[in-house]
Write an enzyme that holds these catalytic residues in place. Sequence first.
Site, PDB file in Angstrom:
ATOM      1  N   VAL A  44       0.849  -1.196   0.000  1.00  0.00           N
ATOM      2  CA  VAL A  44       0.000   0.000   0.000  1.00  0.00           C
ATOM      3  C   VAL A  44       0.881   1.241   0.000  1.00  0.00           C
ATOM      4  O   VAL A  44       0.647   2.202  -0.731  1.00  0.00           O
ATOM      5  CB  VAL A  44      -0.921  -0.002   1.241  1.00  0.00           C
ATOM      6  CG1 VAL A  44      -1.604   1.341   1.429  1.00  0.00           C
ATOM      7  CG2 VAL A  44      -1.957  -1.123   1.123  1.00  0.00           C
ATOM      8  N   LYS A  54       2.715  11.573  -1.123  1.00  0.00           N
ATOM      9  CA  LYS A  54       3.762  12.589  -0.864  1.00  0.00           C
ATOM     10  C   LYS A  54       4.254  13.236  -2.156  1.00  0.00           C
ATOM     11  O   LYS A  54       4.637  14.407  -2.168  1.00  0.00           O
ATOM     12  CB  LYS A  54       4.938  11.983  -0.082  1.00  0.00           C
ATOM     13  CG  LYS A  54       4.763  12.126   1.417  1.00  0.00           C
ATOM     14  CD  LYS A  54       3.781  11.156   1.979  1.00  0.00           C
ATOM     15  CE  LYS A  54       2.641  11.677   2.729  1.00  0.00           C
ATOM     16  NZ  LYS A  54       1.736  10.639   3.241  1.00  0.00           N
ATOM     17  N   GLY A 185      -9.333  12.486   9.483  1.00  0.00           N
ATOM     18  CA  GLY A 185      -8.057  11.874   9.868  1.00  0.00           C
ATOM     19  C   GLY A 185      -6.944  12.322   8.932  1.00  0.00           C
ATOM     20  O   GLY A 185      -7.179  13.128   8.023  1.00  0.00           O
ATOM     21  N   ILE A 187      -5.257  10.876   6.473  1.00  0.00           N
ATOM     22  CA  ILE A 187      -5.311  10.574   5.033  1.00  0.00           C
ATOM     23  C   ILE A 187      -6.262  11.548   4.336  1.00  0.00           C
ATOM     24  O   ILE A 187      -5.944  12.116   3.289  1.00  0.00           O
ATOM     25  CB  ILE A 187      -5.699   9.093   4.799  1.00  0.00           C
ATOM     26  CG1 ILE A 187      -4.569   8.183   5.300  1.00  0.00           C
ATOM     27  CG2 ILE A 187      -5.987   8.831   3.324  1.00  0.00           C
ATOM     28  CD1 ILE A 187      -4.826   6.694   5.205  1.00  0.00           C
ATOM     29  N   GLY A 274     -10.800   5.572   7.956  1.00  0.00           N
ATOM     30  CA  GLY A 274      -9.913   4.627   8.641  1.00  0.00           C
ATOM     31  C   GLY A 274      -9.575   3.438   7.775  1.00  0.00           C
ATOM     32  O   GLY A 274      -9.971   3.374   6.600  1.00  0.00           O
ATOM     33  N   ARG A 275      -8.813   2.520   8.346  1.00  0.00           N
ATOM     34  CA  ARG A 275      -8.359   1.360   7.586  1.00  0.00           C
ATOM     35  C   ARG A 275      -8.651   0.084   8.363  1.00  0.00           C
ATOM     36  O   ARG A 275      -8.624   0.066   9.589  1.00  0.00           O
ATOM     37  CB  ARG A 275      -6.859   1.494   7.264  1.00  0.00           C
ATOM     38  CG  ARG A 275      -6.597   2.705   6.378  1.00  0.00           C
ATOM     39  CD  ARG A 275      -5.196   2.752   5.827  1.00  0.00           C
ATOM     40  NE  ARG A 275      -4.798   1.608   5.054  1.00  0.00           N
ATOM     41  CZ  ARG A 275      -5.033   1.431   3.753  1.00  0.00           C
ATOM     42  NH1 ARG A 275      -5.709   2.344   3.082  1.00  0.00           N
ATOM     43  NH2 ARG A 275      -4.599   0.355   3.128  1.00  0.00           N
ATOM     44  N   HIS A 447      22.331  27.780  13.158  1.00  0.00           N
ATOM     45  CA  HIS A 447      21.501  28.972  12.998  1.00  0.00           C
ATOM     46  C   HIS A 447      21.600  29.477  11.566  1.00  0.00           C
ATOM     47  O   HIS A 447      22.683  29.459  10.991  1.00  0.00           O
ATOM     48  CB  HIS A 447      21.973  30.075  13.953  1.00  0.00           C
ATOM     49  CG  HIS A 447      21.205  31.353  13.796  1.00  0.00           C
ATOM     50  ND1 HIS A 447      19.921  31.495  14.285  1.00  0.00           N
ATOM     51  CD2 HIS A 447      21.526  32.514  13.172  1.00  0.00           C
ATOM     52  CE1 HIS A 447      19.487  32.715  13.982  1.00  0.00           C
ATOM     53  NE2 HIS A 447      20.445  33.348  13.314  1.00  0.00           N
TER      54      HIS A 447
HETATM   55  P1  FAD Z   1       0.831  -2.995   3.207  1.00  0.00           P
HETATM   56  O1  FAD Z   1       1.678  -1.884   2.752  1.00  0.00           O
HETATM   57  O2  FAD Z   1      -0.608  -2.768   3.413  1.00  0.00           O
HETATM   58  O3  FAD Z   1       1.046  -4.156   2.168  1.00  0.00           O
HETATM   59  C1  FAD Z   1       0.400  -5.384   2.265  1.00  0.00           C
HETATM   60  C2  FAD Z   1       0.533  -6.106   0.941  1.00  0.00           C
HETATM   61  O4  FAD Z   1       0.052  -7.446   1.108  1.00  0.00           O
HETATM   62  C3  FAD Z   1      -0.267  -5.491  -0.184  1.00  0.00           C
HETATM   63  O5  FAD Z   1       0.557  -5.336  -1.288  1.00  0.00           O
HETATM   64  C4  FAD Z   1      -1.372  -6.515  -0.453  1.00  0.00           C
HETATM   65  O6  FAD Z   1      -1.749  -6.537  -1.813  1.00  0.00           O
HETATM   66  C5  FAD Z   1      -0.666  -7.817  -0.041  1.00  0.00           C
HETATM   67  N1  FAD Z   1      -1.554  -8.905   0.354  1.00  0.00           N
HETATM   68  C6  FAD Z   1      -2.623  -8.864   1.193  1.00  0.00           C
HETATM   69  N2  FAD Z   1      -3.148 -10.099   1.341  1.00  0.00           N
HETATM   70  C7  FAD Z   1      -2.395 -10.941   0.608  1.00  0.00           C
HETATM   71  C8  FAD Z   1      -2.417 -12.344   0.371  1.00  0.00           C
HETATM   72  N3  FAD Z   1      -3.314 -13.132   0.938  1.00  0.00           N
HETATM   73  N4  FAD Z   1      -1.480 -12.879  -0.457  1.00  0.00           N
HETATM   74  C9  FAD Z   1      -0.549 -12.086  -1.027  1.00  0.00           C
HETATM   75  N5  FAD Z   1      -0.465 -10.765  -0.845  1.00  0.00           N
HETATM   76  C10 FAD Z   1      -1.375 -10.193  -0.027  1.00  0.00           C
HETATM   77  N6  FAD Z   1       2.329   5.472   6.490  1.00  0.00           N
HETATM   78  C11 FAD Z   1       3.404   6.188   6.840  1.00  0.00           C
HETATM   79  O7  FAD Z   1       4.195   5.732   7.661  1.00  0.00           O
HETATM   80  N7  FAD Z   1       3.651   7.422   6.303  1.00  0.00           N
HETATM   81  C12 FAD Z   1       2.807   7.979   5.404  1.00  0.00           C
HETATM   82  O8  FAD Z   1       3.041   9.091   4.940  1.00  0.00           O
HETATM   83  C13 FAD Z   1       1.667   7.248   5.011  1.00  0.00           C
HETATM   84  N8  FAD Z   1       0.816   7.755   4.112  1.00  0.00           N
HETATM   85  C14 FAD Z   1      -0.260   7.014   3.718  1.00  0.00           C
HETATM   86  C15 FAD Z   1      -1.122   7.554   2.774  1.00  0.00           C
HETATM   87  C16 FAD Z   1      -2.213   6.829   2.352  1.00  0.00           C
HETATM   88  C17 FAD Z   1      -3.142   7.423   1.331  1.00  0.00           C
HETATM   89  C18 FAD Z   1      -2.443   5.518   2.863  1.00  0.00           C
HETATM   90  C19 FAD Z   1      -3.603   4.704   2.401  1.00  0.00           C
HETATM   91  C20 FAD Z   1      -1.593   4.971   3.802  1.00  0.00           C
HETATM   92  C21 FAD Z   1      -0.490   5.715   4.242  1.00  0.00           C
HETATM   93  N9  FAD Z   1       0.391   5.225   5.199  1.00  0.00           N
HETATM   94  C22 FAD Z   1       1.457   5.968   5.580  1.00  0.00           C
HETATM   95  C23 FAD Z   1       0.180   3.918   5.840  1.00  0.00           C
HETATM   96  C24 FAD Z   1       1.110   2.873   5.209  1.00  0.00           C
HETATM   97  O9  FAD Z   1       0.844   2.778   3.839  1.00  0.00           O
HETATM   98  C25 FAD Z   1       0.909   1.542   5.893  1.00  0.00           C
HETATM   99  O10 FAD Z   1       1.068   1.688   7.285  1.00  0.00           O
HETATM  100  C26 FAD Z   1       1.924   0.538   5.397  1.00  0.00           C
HETATM  101  O11 FAD Z   1       1.823   0.368   4.009  1.00  0.00           O
HETATM  102  C27 FAD Z   1       1.704  -0.814   6.082  1.00  0.00           C
HETATM  103  O12 FAD Z   1       2.639  -1.711   5.614  1.00  0.00           O
HETATM  104  P2  FAD Z   1       2.388  -3.268   5.693  1.00  0.00           P
HETATM  105  O13 FAD Z   1       3.706  -3.891   5.390  1.00  0.00           O
HETATM  106  O14 FAD Z   1       1.732  -3.626   6.956  1.00  0.00           O
HETATM  107  O15 FAD Z   1       1.364  -3.640   4.540  1.00  0.00           O
END
Ligand code: FAD
Length: 484
Positions: A44, A54, A185, A187, A274-275, A447
């Site tokens: 994501v 960003k 929030g 986002i 939210g998510r 500074h």
């Molecule tokens: P994710 O990044 O959610 O990735 C999970 C992956 O698993 C995905 O690619 C999905 O397709 C895959 N997947 C799911 N189920 C399966 C399955 N069964 N088999 C195979 N693949 C699967 N966080 C920040 O720290 N800074 C920011 O500026 C920020 N901005 C954001 C802006 C937006 C618009 C959004 C939506 C989120 C933002 N976030 C930000 C949050 C951040 O994106 C998440 O916290 C982060 O991506 C979480 O990482 P993760 O590794 O848990 O999983």
Amino acid sequence: MNDTSILTIAVIGGGPGGYAAAFLAADLGMKVTLINEEPNPGGVCLYRGCIPSKALLHVAKLINESRHAKEWGIEFGEPKVDVARLRSWKAGVVGKLTGGLGKLASLRQIEYIQGRASFRNSNTLKIDTVAGATDIRVFDRIIIATGSRPTAIPAFNSSSPRILDSTGALALLDIPKTMLIVGGGYIGLELGTVYAALGTRVSIVEMLPGLLTGADRDLVAPLQRRMEKSFDSIMLNTTVASIKEEAQEMHVTFEGVTVKEREKIFEKVLVSVGRTPNSVIPGIQNTKVEVNARGFIQVNQHMQTCDPAIYAIGDVAGDPMLAHKAVHQGNVAAEHIAGHDVAFEPKAIPAVIFTDPEIAWCGLTETQAQKEGREIAISKFPWAASGRATTLDRTEGLTKLLFDPKTETLLGMGIVGPEAGEMIAEGVLAVEMGVTASKLKTTIHAHPTLSETVMESAELFFGQSSHFFRPKPSKAPSVEGAVK
Ligand code: FAD
């Protein structure tokens, strides 16, 4: 370190948590398979979160700054936005980074499978590839890093192309004339900042009394003041009662004691409430993994689930849902599997809202301290007294330090102002290292920089600051007392 060369690891999900875990596990000598839905790692964060948002916020900052420059005698005129080109620039940024991660995975000899994984049992996965193949594979350990997805409100007809979630908003198909953002929030506020800069008349509706619940109110206030000017309206204590699509318009009705207009019309509605963690993985019931009432997979401090063969990290494993938290949890999981004595026990996880101004905090917040009835000493340095903020014409900022009144140790830091997101790193390090007010005060900061406000805030803890006069007996600092 144990001999890990024989360990086979599967990581489900290639977001910041998943790819960090996979890369470190490979570096530690394990045989790693990374299963992910997208063509390259990134999740994501890279495909539809942190990075595209960003990239667009950078554009918004440029537009806002060029408009602001009029006040300094420099006029650029209104920007002409080529949406197709902007979209392709953003896609290029995403492609460059995700492609780079793909190369890094292959250099580490990680087996990357584009597909979906489901569980047969604690050690066995069924993998359905995008190419249509199905494979049953056994692994010594499995790391769940499936992340989260936007929370949908079933009552709203989300099949309408006029109702967007964050992914749809980041796709930037067009620049609507008007947009309602449901949810105040981070986002929603970040995406609202982008669309408002590009020319959309943005409104926000939030059912709670304030934007960014959980953030300290004094940090939110300068942002809210600015958004009240750049957004059409900010409706607090208000809920959306209905959304109906009529003649290519979204008719939205509102409820709440302060509501002035019961119905408004928008071209598009962005639902950003939210998510939801992706913990409903088919077959997970065949393992000992437990999911809590909020849908998060339960883990211990080693990121191990209730099933000893399975770990969970990132958004699916609990709050805060942030990329850098996911990365560190991924590293802990990989190291723990390797037999290292590690735990995920940070004192400070930074949170950054990349709006204009930015808001950032780490460690203890005032809101949290109040909830816990915890005694703290707060020191605030208003940016009206900062030379650097004055040169930027952005004096609305504030740097706030929270100390333990007995030990004078820094417990938390909060900042609002441009570059707050960069500045917070000093706070994270200081909280992690248990730095005292006196050490922060005597650490020389360059500074003129915004980071000086951290040092001067620590000076104020002792009632001393060259640029801020506080009459005796000691009294809470105020912007009026600032002397530039
Ligand atoms: P994710 O990044 O959610 O990735 C999970 C992956 O698993 C995905 O690619 C999905 O397709 C895959 N997947 C799911 N189920 C399966 C399955 N069964 N088999 C195979 N693949 C699967 N966080 C920040 O720290 N800074 C920011 O500026 C920020 N901005 C954001 C802006 C937006 C618009 C959004 C939506 C989120 C933002 N976030 C930000 C949050 C951040 O994106 C998440 O916290 C982060 O991506 C979480 O990482 P993760 O590794 O848990 O999983």
